[in-house]
Design a protein around this motif. Structure first.
Motif, PDB file in Angstrom:
ATOM      1  N   GLY A 128       7.293  -2.467   8.855  1.00 30.73           N
ATOM      2  CA  GLY A 128       6.778  -2.714   7.509  1.00 30.73           C
ATOM      3  C   GLY A 128       6.540  -1.462   6.690  1.00 30.73           C
ATOM      4  O   GLY A 128       6.072  -1.538   5.552  1.00 30.73           O
ATOM      5  N   ASN A 129       6.855  -0.301   7.234  1.00 31.48           N
ATOM      6  CA  ASN A 129       6.698   0.972   6.526  1.00 31.48           C
ATOM      7  C   ASN A 129       8.057   1.431   6.014  1.00 31.48           C
ATOM      8  O   ASN A 129       8.969   1.680   6.803  1.00 31.48           O
ATOM      9  CB  ASN A 129       6.101   2.041   7.443  1.00 31.48           C
ATOM     10  N   TYR A 130       8.170   1.547   4.714  1.00 28.24           N
ATOM     11  CA  TYR A 130       9.397   1.997   4.059  1.00 28.24           C
ATOM     12  C   TYR A 130       9.179   3.438   3.622  1.00 28.24           C
ATOM     13  O   TYR A 130       8.382   3.706   2.734  1.00 28.24           O
ATOM     14  CB  TYR A 130       9.717   1.110   2.858  1.00 28.24           C
ATOM     15  N   LYS A 134       3.350  -0.254  -9.757  1.00 24.04           N
ATOM     16  CA  LYS A 134       3.259   1.127 -10.258  1.00 24.04           C
ATOM     17  C   LYS A 134       2.037   1.763  -9.624  1.00 24.04           C
ATOM     18  O   LYS A 134       0.954   1.178  -9.593  1.00 24.04           O
ATOM     19  CB  LYS A 134       3.149   1.135 -11.770  1.00 24.04           C
ATOM     20  N   ASN A 135       2.216   2.970  -9.136  1.00 26.41           N
ATOM     21  CA  ASN A 135       1.138   3.758  -8.585  1.00 26.41           C
ATOM     22  C   ASN A 135       1.248   5.147  -9.173  1.00 26.41           C
ATOM     23  O   ASN A 135       2.352   5.601  -9.475  1.00 26.41           O
ATOM     24  CB  ASN A 135       1.245   3.806  -7.059  1.00 26.41           C
ATOM     25  N   GLU A 136       0.122   5.813  -9.341  1.00 26.56           N
ATOM     26  CA  GLU A 136       0.151   7.161  -9.923  1.00 26.56           C
ATOM     27  C   GLU A 136      -0.177   8.179  -8.852  1.00 26.56           C
ATOM     28  O   GLU A 136      -0.996   7.935  -7.972  1.00 26.56           O
ATOM     29  CB  GLU A 136      -0.828   7.258 -11.071  1.00 26.56           C
ATOM     30  N   ALA A 137       0.484   9.321  -8.942  1.00 23.55           N
ATOM     31  CA  ALA A 137       0.231  10.436  -8.040  1.00 23.55           C
ATOM     32  C   ALA A 137       0.223  11.715  -8.866  1.00 23.55           C
ATOM     33  O   ALA A 137       0.833  11.785  -9.937  1.00 23.55           O
ATOM     34  CB  ALA A 137       1.299  10.491  -6.955  1.00 23.55           C
ATOM     35  N   TYR A 138      -0.455  12.708  -8.358  1.00 28.01           N
ATOM     36  CA  TYR A 138      -0.579  13.983  -9.057  1.00 28.01           C
ATOM     37  C   TYR A 138       0.026  15.084  -8.193  1.00 28.01           C
ATOM     38  O   TYR A 138      -0.199  15.137  -6.990  1.00 28.01           O
ATOM     39  CB  TYR A 138      -2.038  14.285  -9.362  1.00 28.01           C
ATOM     40  N   ALA A 139       0.800  15.926  -8.820  1.00 25.07           N
ATOM     41  CA  ALA A 139       1.432  17.046  -8.129  1.00 25.07           C
ATOM     42  C   ALA A 139       0.676  18.320  -8.477  1.00 25.07           C
ATOM     43  O   ALA A 139       0.339  18.558  -9.638  1.00 25.07           O
ATOM     44  CB  ALA A 139       2.887  17.180  -8.540  1.00 25.07           C
ATOM     45  N   ILE A 197       4.075  20.823  -4.874  1.00 19.03           N
ATOM     46  CA  ILE A 197       5.323  21.325  -5.435  1.00 19.03           C
ATOM     47  C   ILE A 197       6.212  21.684  -4.257  1.00 19.03           C
ATOM     48  O   ILE A 197       5.834  22.463  -3.395  1.00 19.03           O
ATOM     49  CB  ILE A 197       5.071  22.546  -6.343  1.00 19.03           C
ATOM     50  N   GLY A 198       7.389  21.083  -4.215  1.00 16.12           N
ATOM     51  CA  GLY A 198       8.306  21.282  -3.094  1.00 16.12           C
ATOM     52  C   GLY A 198       8.686  19.949  -2.480  1.00 16.12           C
ATOM     53  O   GLY A 198       8.753  18.930  -3.153  1.00 16.12           O
ATOM     54  N   GLN A 199       8.917  19.946  -1.159  1.00 22.84           N
ATOM     55  CA  GLN A 199       9.349  18.749  -0.438  1.00 22.84           C
ATOM     56  C   GLN A 199       8.203  17.769  -0.235  1.00 22.84           C
ATOM     57  O   GLN A 199       7.099  18.159   0.133  1.00 22.84           O
ATOM     58  CB  GLN A 199       9.923  19.145   0.932  1.00 22.84           C
ATOM     59  N   ASN A 200       8.481  16.493  -0.474  1.00 22.97           N
ATOM     60  CA  ASN A 200       7.500  15.421  -0.301  1.00 22.97           C
ATOM     61  C   ASN A 200       8.190  14.188   0.245  1.00 22.97           C
ATOM     62  O   ASN A 200       9.415  14.085   0.219  1.00 22.97           O
ATOM     63  CB  ASN A 200       6.861  15.057  -1.650  1.00 22.97           C
ATOM     64  N   SER A 201       7.380  13.258   0.714  1.00 23.36           N
ATOM     65  CA  SER A 201       7.878  11.939   1.081  1.00 23.36           C
ATOM     66  C   SER A 201       6.777  10.924   0.814  1.00 23.36           C
ATOM     67  O   SER A 201       5.599  11.274   0.717  1.00 23.36           O
ATOM     68  CB  SER A 201       8.322  11.900   2.545  1.00 23.36           C
ATOM     69  N   ILE A 202       7.178   9.670   0.675  1.00 22.75           N
ATOM     70  CA  ILE A 202       6.234   8.582   0.404  1.00 22.75           C
ATOM     71  C   ILE A 202       6.554   7.449   1.363  1.00 22.75           C
ATOM     72  O   ILE A 202       7.718   7.148   1.622  1.00 22.75           O
ATOM     73  CB  ILE A 202       6.387   8.055  -1.034  1.00 22.75           C
ATOM     74  N   THR A 203       5.515   6.792   1.849  1.00 23.81           N
ATOM     75  CA  THR A 203       5.685   5.594   2.658  1.00 23.81           C
ATOM     76  C   THR A 203       4.982   4.442   1.957  1.00 23.81           C
ATOM     77  O   THR A 203       3.831   4.565   1.557  1.00 23.81           O
ATOM     78  CB  THR A 203       5.104   5.793   4.071  1.00 23.81           C
ATOM     79  N   ILE A 204       5.707   3.348   1.808  1.00 24.56           N
ATOM     80  CA  ILE A 204       5.152   2.131   1.249  1.00 24.56           C
ATOM     81  C   ILE A 204       5.017   1.127   2.389  1.00 24.56           C
ATOM     82  O   ILE A 204       5.976   0.873   3.110  1.00 24.56           O
ATOM     83  CB  ILE A 204       6.067   1.546   0.150  1.00 24.56           C
ATOM     84  N   ALA A 232       0.853  -1.194   0.000  1.00 27.95           N
ATOM     85  CA  ALA A 232       0.000   0.000   0.000  1.00 27.95           C
ATOM     86  C   ALA A 232       0.888   1.243   0.000  1.00 27.95           C
ATOM     87  O   ALA A 232       1.927   1.288   0.657  1.00 27.95           O
ATOM     88  CB  ALA A 232      -0.906   0.009   1.222  1.00 27.95           C
ATOM     89  N   TYR A 233       0.454   2.257  -0.761  1.00 28.89           N
ATOM     90  CA  TYR A 233       1.172   3.526  -0.850  1.00 28.89           C
ATOM     91  C   TYR A 233       0.466   4.557   0.017  1.00 28.89           C
ATOM     92  O   TYR A 233      -0.758   4.561   0.139  1.00 28.89           O
ATOM     93  CB  TYR A 233       1.206   4.029  -2.295  1.00 28.89           C
ATOM     94  N   SER A 234       1.244   5.483   0.599  1.00 30.87           N
ATOM     95  CA  SER A 234       0.677   6.455   1.525  1.00 30.87           C
ATOM     96  C   SER A 234       0.078   7.678   0.852  1.00 30.87           C
ATOM     97  O   SER A 234      -0.649   8.428   1.495  1.00 30.87           O
ATOM     98  CB  SER A 234       1.759   6.931   2.498  1.00 30.87           C
TER      99      SER A 234
END
Length: 164
Positions: A126-128, A157-162, A80-87, A72-74
């Motif tokens: 389990g969170n990366y 593959k997952n899609e995200a929008y900025a 626009i700017g700083q981001n992070s993702i947790t898988i 699962a993706y977070s």
């Protein structure tokens, strides 16, 4: 009185015009192709020759991975700017998996110029977590992940929008 009948045949002019039109069309097609090269698909994060050579093995490993693990993706949005993702990676019983080798790539669907390959900055329960990283362009982004857990290998593959 006989009227002089003048007959003109336009057939040769039409044929020559069509040939010239085809040559011009081919020239424009080549110019457009040179200005907009085809980007390599990065879904498997390997060279396409390697993927082509071992696609059957890759698909078998993917099927085994999907049968054993949940992913699962977070996020589905970036700013626009700083981001992070947790898988979040867990097995089918819900137990977190902390010993996986996870690689992630951020990519734009229309170009490989802005690809960002990342390794997790933090792993817990389990969170990366990947990041922080910079998003500079609005629009559609793809989050591609390659996960190795022992003999299991999965690609997602997952899609995200900025947006601003």
């Amino acid at each position: 009185m006989d009227k002089a009948k003048s007959e003109h045949t336009y057939y040769p002019h039409v044929v020559i015009g069509m040939i010239i039109g085809c040559v011009i069309s081919c020239g424009f097609t080549i110019k457009i192709a040179m200005d907009n090269p085809v980007e390599m698909d990065t879904f498997y994060m390997e060279k396409y020759q390697q993927v082509d050579h071992s696609i059957n093995t890759i698909l078998e490993l993917q099927e085994k991975f999907n049968a054993k693990f949940d992913l699962a993706y977070s996020t589905e949005k970036f700013v626009i700017g700083q981001n992070s993702i947790t898988i979040r990676l867990s097995d089918k019983s819900g137990q977190p998996v902390n010993d996986a080798n996870v690689m992630m790539m951020l990519s734009r669907p229309d170009s490989n110029k802005e690809n960002k390959e990342m390794k997790p900055s933090h792993v817990e329960n389990g969170n990366y977590t990947f990041g922080p990283f910079e998003i500079t362009k609005p629009g559609r982004w793809q989050i591609l992940s390659k996960i190795d857990v022992g003999e299991f290998k999965g690609y997602h593959k997952n899609e995200a929008y900025a947006a601003q």
